[in-house]
Design a protein around this motif. Structure first.
Motif, PDB file in Angstrom:
ATOM      1  N   ARG A  16       0.824  -1.217   0.000  1.00 35.28           N
ATOM      2  CA  ARG A  16       0.000   0.000   0.000  1.00 35.28           C
ATOM      3  C   ARG A  16       0.854   1.262   0.000  1.00 35.28           C
ATOM      4  O   ARG A  16       0.675   2.166   0.806  1.00 35.28           O
ATOM      5  N   ILE A  17       1.818   1.260  -0.913  1.00 39.23           N
ATOM      6  CA  ILE A  17       2.643   2.458  -1.119  1.00 39.23           C
ATOM      7  C   ILE A  17       2.558   2.821  -2.596  1.00 39.23           C
ATOM      8  O   ILE A  17       2.901   2.003  -3.458  1.00 39.23           O
ATOM      9  N   ALA A  18       2.085   4.025  -2.886  1.00 39.59           N
ATOM     10  CA  ALA A  18       2.011   4.466  -4.281  1.00 39.59           C
ATOM     11  C   ALA A  18       3.423   4.715  -4.800  1.00 39.59           C
ATOM     12  O   ALA A  18       4.186   5.451  -4.182  1.00 39.59           O
ATOM     13  N   MET A  27      13.643   1.712  -8.688  1.00 39.50           N
ATOM     14  CA  MET A  27      13.387   0.959  -7.469  1.00 39.50           C
ATOM     15  C   MET A  27      13.730  -0.513  -7.644  1.00 39.50           C
ATOM     16  O   MET A  27      14.287  -1.135  -6.729  1.00 39.50           O
ATOM     17  N   GLU A  30      17.389  -0.795  -7.132  1.00 35.31           N
ATOM     18  CA  GLU A  30      17.778  -0.724  -5.716  1.00 35.31           C
ATOM     19  C   GLU A  30      17.475  -2.034  -4.991  1.00 35.31           C
ATOM     20  O   GLU A  30      18.294  -2.549  -4.243  1.00 35.31           O
ATOM     21  N   LEU A  31      16.270  -2.538  -5.236  1.00 36.71           N
ATOM     22  CA  LEU A  31      15.873  -3.771  -4.558  1.00 36.71           C
ATOM     23  C   LEU A  31      16.755  -4.935  -4.992  1.00 36.71           C
ATOM     24  O   LEU A  31      17.158  -5.764  -4.172  1.00 36.71           O
ATOM     25  N   PRO A  81      -7.346  11.767  12.338  1.00 33.12           N
ATOM     26  CA  PRO A  81      -7.420  12.859  11.374  1.00 33.12           C
ATOM     27  C   PRO A  81      -8.840  13.429  11.273  1.00 33.12           C
ATOM     28  O   PRO A  81      -9.015  14.608  11.043  1.00 33.12           O
TER      29      PRO A  81
ATOM     30  N   GLY B 332      -3.308   6.076   8.114  1.00 28.34           N
ATOM     31  CA  GLY B 332      -3.919   7.405   8.059  1.00 28.34           C
ATOM     32  C   GLY B 332      -5.366   7.447   8.523  1.00 28.34           C
ATOM     33  O   GLY B 332      -6.054   8.438   8.294  1.00 28.34           O
ATOM     34  N   ARG B 338      -3.207  11.962   7.230  1.00 29.33           N
ATOM     35  CA  ARG B 338      -3.926  11.283   6.149  1.00 29.33           C
ATOM     36  C   ARG B 338      -3.804  12.117   4.879  1.00 29.33           C
ATOM     37  O   ARG B 338      -3.986  13.329   4.907  1.00 29.33           O
ATOM     38  N   ASP B 347      -6.563   4.021  -2.621  1.00 26.22           N
ATOM     39  CA  ASP B 347      -5.795   5.190  -3.075  1.00 26.22           C
ATOM     40  C   ASP B 347      -5.350   6.041  -1.886  1.00 26.22           C
ATOM     41  O   ASP B 347      -4.222   6.533  -1.844  1.00 26.22           O
ATOM     42  N   THR B 348      -6.252   6.212  -0.933  1.00 25.66           N
ATOM     43  CA  THR B 348      -5.912   7.018   0.246  1.00 25.66           C
ATOM     44  C   THR B 348      -4.805   6.352   1.053  1.00 25.66           C
ATOM     45  O   THR B 348      -3.845   7.001   1.464  1.00 25.66           O
ATOM     46  N   GLU B 350      -2.544   4.327  -0.094  1.00 26.05           N
ATOM     47  CA  GLU B 350      -1.296   4.368  -0.869  1.00 26.05           C
ATOM     48  C   GLU B 350      -0.673   5.767  -0.896  1.00 26.05           C
ATOM     49  O   GLU B 350       0.547   5.903  -0.836  1.00 26.05           O
ATOM     50  N   GLN B 351      -1.529   6.791  -0.999  1.00 26.25           N
ATOM     51  CA  GLN B 351      -0.996   8.159  -1.002  1.00 26.25           C
ATOM     52  C   GLN B 351      -0.490   8.543   0.385  1.00 26.25           C
ATOM     53  O   GLN B 351       0.553   9.184   0.519  1.00 26.25           O
ATOM     54  N   ARG B 353       0.746   6.627   2.661  1.00 26.56           N
ATOM     55  CA  ARG B 353       2.005   5.938   2.964  1.00 26.56           C
ATOM     56  C   ARG B 353       3.140   6.395   2.053  1.00 26.56           C
ATOM     57  O   ARG B 353       4.303   6.473   2.488  1.00 26.56           O
ATOM     58  N   ALA B 354       2.818   6.741   0.798  1.00 24.01           N
ATOM     59  CA  ALA B 354       3.861   7.232  -0.111  1.00 24.01           C
ATOM     60  C   ALA B 354       4.342   8.612   0.330  1.00 24.01           C
ATOM     61  O   ALA B 354       5.518   8.951   0.197  1.00 24.01           O
ATOM     62  N   PHE B 357       5.950   8.147   4.518  1.00 23.89           N
ATOM     63  CA  PHE B 357       7.201   7.408   4.741  1.00 23.89           C
ATOM     64  C   PHE B 357       8.317   7.972   3.877  1.00 23.89           C
ATOM     65  O   PHE B 357       8.104   8.253   2.690  1.00 23.89           O
ATOM     66  N   GLN B 362      10.464   3.307   2.900  1.00 29.51           N
ATOM     67  CA  GLN B 362       9.736   2.685   1.779  1.00 29.51           C
ATOM     68  C   GLN B 362      10.525   1.522   1.187  1.00 29.51           C
ATOM     69  O   GLN B 362       9.975   0.465   0.887  1.00 29.51           O
ATOM     70  N   ARG B 363      11.834   1.741   1.046  1.00 25.43           N
ATOM     71  CA  ARG B 363      12.699   0.681   0.489  1.00 25.43           C
ATOM     72  C   ARG B 363      12.598  -0.576   1.362  1.00 25.43           C
ATOM     73  O   ARG B 363      12.424  -1.685   0.877  1.00 25.43           O
ATOM     74  N   LEU B 365      10.238  -1.387   3.506  1.00 27.51           N
ATOM     75  CA  LEU B 365       8.894  -1.970   3.504  1.00 27.51           C
ATOM     76  C   LEU B 365       8.681  -2.801   2.241  1.00 27.51           C
ATOM     77  O   LEU B 365       8.046  -3.855   2.285  1.00 27.51           O
TER      78      LEU B 365
END
Lengths: 95, 493
Positions: A16-18, A27, A30-31, A81, B332, B338, B347-348, B350-351, B353-354, B357, B362-363, B365
């Motif tokens: 869950r990281i865009a 990336m 790197e990985l 939030p 979030g 958030r 989407d929320t 992913e955004q 966390r992008a 972090f 991120q690398r 994870l």
């Protein structure tokens, strides 16, 4: 085992990281750098070796099956939030 | 007044009890120094001046009556931003935690307050403790008070407990809390010339510590002397029902191990720690340490830990895998920042966390998610956990012959910012001597032992058997005595 662009896209989705499309290649690079370094673990003979679960052997402590905490709704919500009427407000989950 | 900040923790505690000065006086002295120095050193990310003075006042009342005076009554400390502190922003130096203000207190910090300690503020660290240079902090890195002779280049204070190390080394607190997942207490201790110890896994409760890799994370102190570290650790450790991995054992009085002779102890020197490309100065320091312990009456024994070279690669599977599970909580929704994705819930996530972090988190994870993903679990995580058993077996075999092990703490002195951030693997190699103790759950201390030719501090590490922190303190104190390390950074800030 090296990862390609598609694998990074899939893993990023699972995490869950865009990740922007134009960053997928770098990336993956790197990985792969890290993963190829990790590959040396394949040299170790682990036949018949138990996986380590805890460094110091001990049994899990037991406690009575009773409520030990709770009644702190406002504390739980304090950092949210968005809240309303004592609830978390989140994006629409069910269409 | 300024000399109060130069005191050791033990001397300050004694001075407070003897009413030579008040907690309010020493607390104010630190707050004044923080005001002056922190803009240059960036050790603190939150300064809790009002709270500190209120805690000092409460301590002074107890000291005046002499009733229920704690072991640390009135002593001002710094707290790594990884420990939840009730009502005080705690973010593990990550953007994703936003302005998170815990409604509860971590067990480790509560133990300190129960013994009368005063909180000065929250200390800088690598984001979620992932780093060896403190460069991944959302607040920017602290500055090591030490610099190379004749150079103005800013050096790292190490990581992840870089803020704690900087604060202790530059007299911005009497001692500090820190945490160690792969070397995050000991490497910074070595880089700034102070003492740091990671206890046996389970000695210190993880309740209220922001989790990185649960099977490796342990809290411990950074302090000016071995005795101070023992005093801090005694108070920080406890059996805790809120952490199921907490050891339900009495906490020994480690301060009483200081000064006990090492005569007759057998100290192992593991040959695998003599790594290729290790600078001569590290080699020299190690030989010097061996000579000091021999002179103090210990016997030196060569030992072998054949799986040492696999420790770091195993760590870089286990730690990211556990982190990817632990950090799944940052979505979030319930706390933190958030970032709306505009479209679906995913989407929320992913955004959020992008955005929240940083790059290194991120690398890790992604690595963690990959090694745990379907089809790869056995090849990576399970294999790494088996290699971990091999590493533990190495130690167990060595400890049949010896009481403790002596190694360098780091393969080099502190490096300059940017020098190692290009290649993640090169940065990871910083932890080559420290990470084995985390994987095996063993106690290990770093003690400042010398300065190198550029004038930078170097540390020696003592690794003990499980539950034998006493050996670390005894041998550590013997090294401290022999080294007589009293170099101080030249004030440039």
């Amino acid at each position: 085992m090296s990862v390609d662009k598609n694998t990074v896209r899939k893993v990023a989705r699972l995490a869950r990281i865009a990740v922007a499309e134009d960053r997928l290649d770098s990336m993956a690079g790197e990985l792969n750098g890290i993963l190829s370094w990790i590959e040396q673990l394949n040299e170790v003979d682990v036949e018949g070796v138990e996986a380590m679960t805890t460094p110091v052997a001990m049994s899990l402590p037991m406690r009575k099956d009773v409520v030990t905490d709770g009644g702190i709704r406002d504390k739980v919500l304090a950092n949210a939030p968005k809240t309303e009427d004592g609830f978390f407000v989140v994006p629409k989950v069910v269409e | 007044m300024t000399d109060l900040i130069n005191l050791t923790l033990s001397d300050a505690v004694d001075g407070l009890k003897a009413k030579q000065f008040s907690s309010k006086e020493i607390t104010q002295a630190f707050l004044t120094e923080i005001d002056r120095s922190n803009p240059h050193l960036n050790a603190y990310v939150v300064v809790t001046a009002d709270k500190a003075l209120a805690m000092a006042e409460a301590a002074d009342k107890k000291l005046a009556t002499g009733k229920s005076v704690g072991k640390l009554e009135g002593a001002p400390l710094g707290i790594k931003d990884l420990f939840c502190t009730e009502g005080v922003r705690t973010t593990a130096c990550s953007n994703i935690l936003g302005e998170f203000t815990p409604p509860y207190e971590s067990t480790v910090t509560q133990n300190l307050w129960n013994e009368g300690a005063v909180m000065l503020g929250k200390l800088n660290m690598d984001e979620f403790a992932m780093g060896s240079s403190n460069e991944t902090s959302r607040f920017g890195p602290p500055s090591n008070p030490w610099r190379r002779k004749g150079s103005n280049a800013a050096l790292t204070a190490g990581g992840s407990s870089g803020g704690s190390a900087t604060a202790v080394a530059s007299d911005l607190c009497l001692a500090a809390t820190a945490s160690d997942t792969g070397g995050s207490i000991r490497q910074p201790a070595a880089f700034v010339g102070v003492t740091g110890i990671k206890p046996t896994y389970g000695r210190a409760s993880r309740y209220g510590m922001v989790a990185f890799a649960s099977s490796l994370d342990q809290a411990g102190p950074l302090a000016k002397t071995v005795k101070d570290a023992a005093l801090m650790l005694e108070v920080m450790c406890s059996a805790d029902d809120r952490d199921s991995t907490s050891l339900h054992l009495p906490v020994p009085q480690w301060t009483k191990s200081i000064g006990k002779s090492v005569k007759g102890m057998k100290i192992g020197v593991p040959k695998e720690y003599r790594v290729a490309g290790m600078p001569d100065e590290i080699e020299k320091l190690w030989s010097q340490g061996i000579a000091w312990l021999k002179a103090a009456g210990a016997t030196i024994v060569d030992v072998s830990l054949p799986h040492t070279k696999y420790a770091l690669p195993a760590y870089y599977i286990v730690a990211p895998a556990e982190a990817s599970s632990n950090l799944a909580r940052y979505d979030g929704m319930r706390y933190g920042a958030r970032v709306s994705g505009g479209g679906s819930l995913t989407d929320t996530y992913e955004q959020t966390r992008a955005t929240g972090f940083g790059a290194e988190v991120q690398r890790r994870l992604l690595i963690g998610t990959y090694v745990l993903s379907a089809g790869y679990y056995d090849a990576y995580y399970l294999r790494a956990q088996k290699v971990r058993t091999r590493i533990l077996q190495d130690f167990e075999a060595a400890f049949e012959k010896v009481d403790a092990l002596l190694t360098p703490t780091t393969p080099s002195a502190a490096f300059a910012y940017g020098e190692k951030s290009g290649d993640p693997v090169e940065m990871y190699l910083n932890d080559i001597f420290t990470v084995t103790a985390n994987l095996a759950g063993l106690p290990a201390i770093s003690v400042p032992a010398a300065v190198d030719s550029q004038g930078l501090p170097l540390g020696l590490q003592v690794i003990g058997k499980a539950l034998d922190e006493e050996a670390c303190f005894k041998v550590g104190a013997a090294i401290e005595d022999a080294a007589g390390f009293n170099a101080r950074p030249e004030r440039w800030w």
